[in-house]
Enzyme design. Structure first.
Site, PDB file in Angstrom:
ATOM      1  N   HIS A 145      -2.691   6.880  -0.875  1.00 49.53           N
ATOM      2  CA  HIS A 145      -3.682   7.518   0.004  1.00 49.53           C
ATOM      3  C   HIS A 145      -3.136   8.214   1.243  1.00 49.53           C
ATOM      4  O   HIS A 145      -3.812   8.288   2.269  1.00 49.53           O
ATOM      5  CB  HIS A 145      -4.752   6.488   0.423  1.00 49.53           C
ATOM      6  CG  HIS A 145      -5.372   5.786  -0.744  1.00 49.53           C
ATOM      7  ND1 HIS A 145      -6.073   4.617  -0.644  1.00 49.53           N
ATOM      8  CD2 HIS A 145      -5.374   6.088  -2.059  1.00 49.53           C
ATOM      9  CE1 HIS A 145      -6.475   4.228  -1.853  1.00 49.53           C
ATOM     10  NE2 HIS A 145      -6.052   5.106  -2.719  1.00 49.53           N
ATOM     11  N   HIS A 164       0.848  -1.198   0.000  1.00 48.76           N
ATOM     12  CA  HIS A 164       0.000   0.000   0.000  1.00 48.76           C
ATOM     13  C   HIS A 164       0.886   1.251   0.000  1.00 48.76           C
ATOM     14  O   HIS A 164       1.359   1.689   1.043  1.00 48.76           O
ATOM     15  CB  HIS A 164      -0.884  -0.028   1.249  1.00 48.76           C
ATOM     16  CG  HIS A 164      -2.011   0.969   1.248  1.00 48.76           C
ATOM     17  ND1 HIS A 164      -2.071   2.034   0.389  1.00 48.76           N
ATOM     18  CD2 HIS A 164      -3.119   1.064   2.033  1.00 48.76           C
ATOM     19  CE1 HIS A 164      -3.169   2.741   0.634  1.00 48.76           C
ATOM     20  NE2 HIS A 164      -3.815   2.162   1.630  1.00 48.76           N
ATOM     21  N   TYR A 194      -0.637   7.385   3.299  1.00 43.28           N
ATOM     22  CA  TYR A 194      -0.075   6.589   4.396  1.00 43.28           C
ATOM     23  C   TYR A 194       1.456   6.540   4.284  1.00 43.28           C
ATOM     24  O   TYR A 194       2.048   7.266   3.480  1.00 43.28           O
ATOM     25  CB  TYR A 194      -0.753   5.213   4.445  1.00 43.28           C
ATOM     26  CG  TYR A 194      -2.230   5.370   4.749  1.00 43.28           C
ATOM     27  CD1 TYR A 194      -2.648   5.837   5.993  1.00 43.28           C
ATOM     28  CD2 TYR A 194      -3.207   5.157   3.776  1.00 43.28           C
ATOM     29  CE1 TYR A 194      -3.996   6.055   6.273  1.00 43.28           C
ATOM     30  CE2 TYR A 194      -4.556   5.362   4.043  1.00 43.28           C
ATOM     31  CZ  TYR A 194      -4.948   5.820   5.301  1.00 43.28           C
ATOM     32  OH  TYR A 194      -6.265   6.048   5.587  1.00 43.28           O
TER      33      TYR A 194
HETATM   34  C1  LIG Z   1     -14.609   1.804   3.747  1.00 40.34           C
HETATM   35  C2  LIG Z   1     -13.414   1.958   2.862  1.00 40.34           C
HETATM   36  C3  LIG Z   1     -12.184   1.504   3.294  1.00 40.34           C
HETATM   37  C4  LIG Z   1     -11.056   1.598   2.481  1.00 40.34           C
HETATM   38  N1  LIG Z   1      -9.878   1.065   2.913  1.00 40.34           N
HETATM   39  C5  LIG Z   1      -8.817   1.011   2.062  1.00 40.34           C
HETATM   40  C6  LIG Z   1      -7.661   0.288   2.420  1.00 40.34           C
HETATM   41  O1  LIG Z   1      -7.551  -0.331   3.491  1.00 40.34           O
HETATM   42  N2  LIG Z   1      -6.641   0.269   1.535  1.00 40.34           N
HETATM   43  C7  LIG Z   1      -6.702   0.930   0.331  1.00 40.34           C
HETATM   44  O2  LIG Z   1      -5.739   0.900  -0.440  1.00 40.34           O
HETATM   45  N3  LIG Z   1      -7.814   1.599  -0.036  1.00 40.34           N
HETATM   46  C8  LIG Z   1      -8.875   1.629   0.777  1.00 40.34           C
HETATM   47  N4  LIG Z   1     -10.035   2.222   0.369  1.00 40.34           N
HETATM   48  C9  LIG Z   1     -10.129   2.760  -1.002  1.00 40.34           C
HETATM   49  C10 LIG Z   1     -10.727   1.682  -1.928  1.00 40.34           C
HETATM   50  O3  LIG Z   1      -9.792   0.645  -2.155  1.00 40.34           O
HETATM   51  C11 LIG Z   1     -11.146   2.275  -3.286  1.00 40.34           C
HETATM   52  O4  LIG Z   1     -10.015   2.674  -4.005  1.00 40.34           O
HETATM   53  C12 LIG Z   1     -12.078   3.463  -3.113  1.00 40.34           C
HETATM   54  O5  LIG Z   1     -13.201   3.113  -2.316  1.00 40.34           O
HETATM   55  C13 LIG Z   1     -12.583   3.977  -4.458  1.00 40.34           C
HETATM   56  O6  LIG Z   1     -13.250   2.972  -5.149  1.00 40.34           O
HETATM   57  P1  LIG Z   1     -14.853   2.964  -5.242  1.00 40.34           P
HETATM   58  O7  LIG Z   1     -15.243   4.260  -5.889  1.00 40.34           O
HETATM   59  O8  LIG Z   1     -15.129   1.774  -6.133  1.00 40.34           O
HETATM   60  O9  LIG Z   1     -15.378   2.836  -3.881  1.00 40.34           O
HETATM   61  C14 LIG Z   1     -11.161   2.180   1.190  1.00 40.34           C
HETATM   62  C15 LIG Z   1     -12.407   2.643   0.764  1.00 40.34           C
HETATM   63  C16 LIG Z   1     -13.519   2.529   1.577  1.00 40.34           C
HETATM   64  C17 LIG Z   1     -14.843   3.008   1.061  1.00 40.34           C
END
Ligand SMILES: Cc1cc2nc3c(=O)[nH]c(=O)nc-3n(C[C@H](O)[C@H](O)[C@H](O)COP(=O)(O)O)c2cc1C
Length: 418
Positions: A216, A213, A218
């Protein structure tokens, strides 16, 4: 004609060969933190959640999984740094494999997006003597959270996150991010080693691979982005220096478990947690250039590169909002895709239509779906037949109930679970 048989132009439902893995479609479960692993140990609810989302020939990525005891910044996130966690993950991985999917473990360290102490808003106890009340305020309300010993979180920098962001505490309240401690050069090898050990543990647990990862805002992103990284040593300044931490991790993990079992996630154009960069395209290209070189050197491709596209902004605080124009976003993603020599996975705001378009136009090999997969355990089936989708409920994203908002979203038809 069924979409799986389209001639020439691939769709979300065309098979795809990702290195040694033969996928039957291109819809991937995006990594998502769900806070259901009480005290860092995956429990049976996780097996239910992941198997609900498994399909024959499908691909899943786990929630961010902690590489060490300093890596947490959310409550009840699973780890992969001790034997108890590895044993617990084995059951989940086995259950997913039994349903025919592969599963990658996302390795996570939040860096400065953590907390050390939870100062509750204490009640006033007028019946206590002032001395005892002060003791109560200082000791009993000063609960250590996330960081062992209440130490400062680590980062590339000692600058805290801005007031724009709040951290979710274990009691459900929101705290202010504290001042982190910039890692000294001499400490970096140990952190790299944590990723390596975690990757080896993941393979031991039976995972098909691991995703690093680097996105975002981190820890790794805190090194990559010049809006955060203010170091004056060999890990800061130039693009080469800022990429160094990530590349040391990737190199070390590839050596340990094999390049074809590792994936990298980046989000050069996402400013989540203040992770801004003065030139996101150049940053993305710099990472890709180095990954391409590493692949050449190792004579093996990574499993995939996962890039969150700017539309992901919608995931954060609001349901709308863009960084650049649609054209700018498309240009950035397209340029990164064309530059990377390997499997390219996109994530962020994809609908069925946008996913189909990205795959058909060669902008993505695979598409990861996040929120829609939370509320539609049978998302692959629903997208395939273009069925209506359940709406997700944001307020249960990060709660701890093993069922509510987690495994209780309805399937379209019972058969789709088979
Ligand atoms: C509840 C939640 C938790 C997430 N946790 C992570 C995570 O642990 N690691 C990560 O790389 N992205 C995380 N994301 C981002 C998602 O992997 C994804 O890229 C993001 O939701 C956008 O995609 P979507 O529009 O299909 O939801 C999280 C998103 C949501 C909604």
């Amino acid at each position: 004609m069924p979409e799986t048989q389209s001639q020439g132009t691939p769709t979300l439902f065309s098979p795809y060969k990702m290195g040694k893995f033969n996928l039957s479609h291109r819809v991937v479960l995006a990594p998502m933190t769900r806070c259901r692993a009480l005290n860092g140990i995956p429990r049976p609810a996780l097996a239910e959640y992941y198997t609900q989302r498994s399909t024959p020939g499908g691909s899943l990525i786990t929630e961010g999984t902690l590489v060490s005891d300093t890596a947490a910044g959310f409550p009840h996130v699973p780890g992969i740094y001790n034997d108890q966690q590895v044993e617990a993950w084995k059951k989940i991985v086995d259950a997913v494999h039994a349903k025919g999917s592969i599963i990658f473990c996302q390795l996570w360290h939040v860096g400065r997006a953590s907390h050390s102490r939870n100062f509750h808003h204490p009640m006033h106890f007028p019946f206590l003597s002032p001395f005892i009340e002060i003791f109560y305020l200082l000791i009993l309300t000063n609960e250590i959270v996330y960081q062992p010993g209440g130490a400062a979180p680590i980062s590339s920098t000692s600058k805290p996150l801005s007031n724009r962001w709040r951290i979710l505490m274990p009691d459900g309240s929101y705290g202010i991010y504290p001042k982190p401690r910039a890692l000294q050069i001499s400490e970096i090898p140990e952190v790299v080693q944590h990723y390596r050990t975690a990757a080896l543990n993941a393979i031991r647990a039976g995972f098909d691979g691991i995703e690093i990862h680097g996105a975002h805002g981190y820890l790794i992103d805190q090194f990559l982005k010049d809006g955060i990284n203010d170091r004056r040593d060999e890990y800061g300044g130039s693009l080469a220096n800022r990429c160094k931490f990530l590349m040391q991790i990737v190199g070390s993990v590839a050596e340990a478990v094999g390049a074809d079992r590792i994936a990298v996630r980046i989000s050069p154009a996402i400013d989540h947690l203040d992770a801004t960069d003065s030139n996101p395209l150049n940053l993305g290209l710099a990472v890709i250039e180095r990954l391409n070189e590493l692949q050449l050197k190792l004579g093996s491709k990574l499993a995939y590169l996962h890039v969150t596209q700017p539309r992901y902004h919608a995931y954060g605080q609001t349901e709308s909002g863009r960084h650049g124009s649609e054209d700018e976003e498309a240009h950035l993603m397209r340029t990164l895709k064309r530059s990377y020599e390997g499997t390219f996975m996109c994530s962020g705001g994809f609908t069925r239509e946008l996913g189909m378009q990205a795959v058909a136009e060669g902008d993505a090999d695979l598409v990861s779906y996040g929120r829609l997969f939370i509320s539609n355990p049978d998302l692959v089936f629903r997208l395939r037949i273009n069925a209506p989708l359940n709406r997700y409920i944001r307020k249960t994203f990060y709660t701890q109930d093993p069922v509510v908002g987690y495994t209780d979203y309805p399937f379209l038809v019972v058969q789709s679970r088979l």
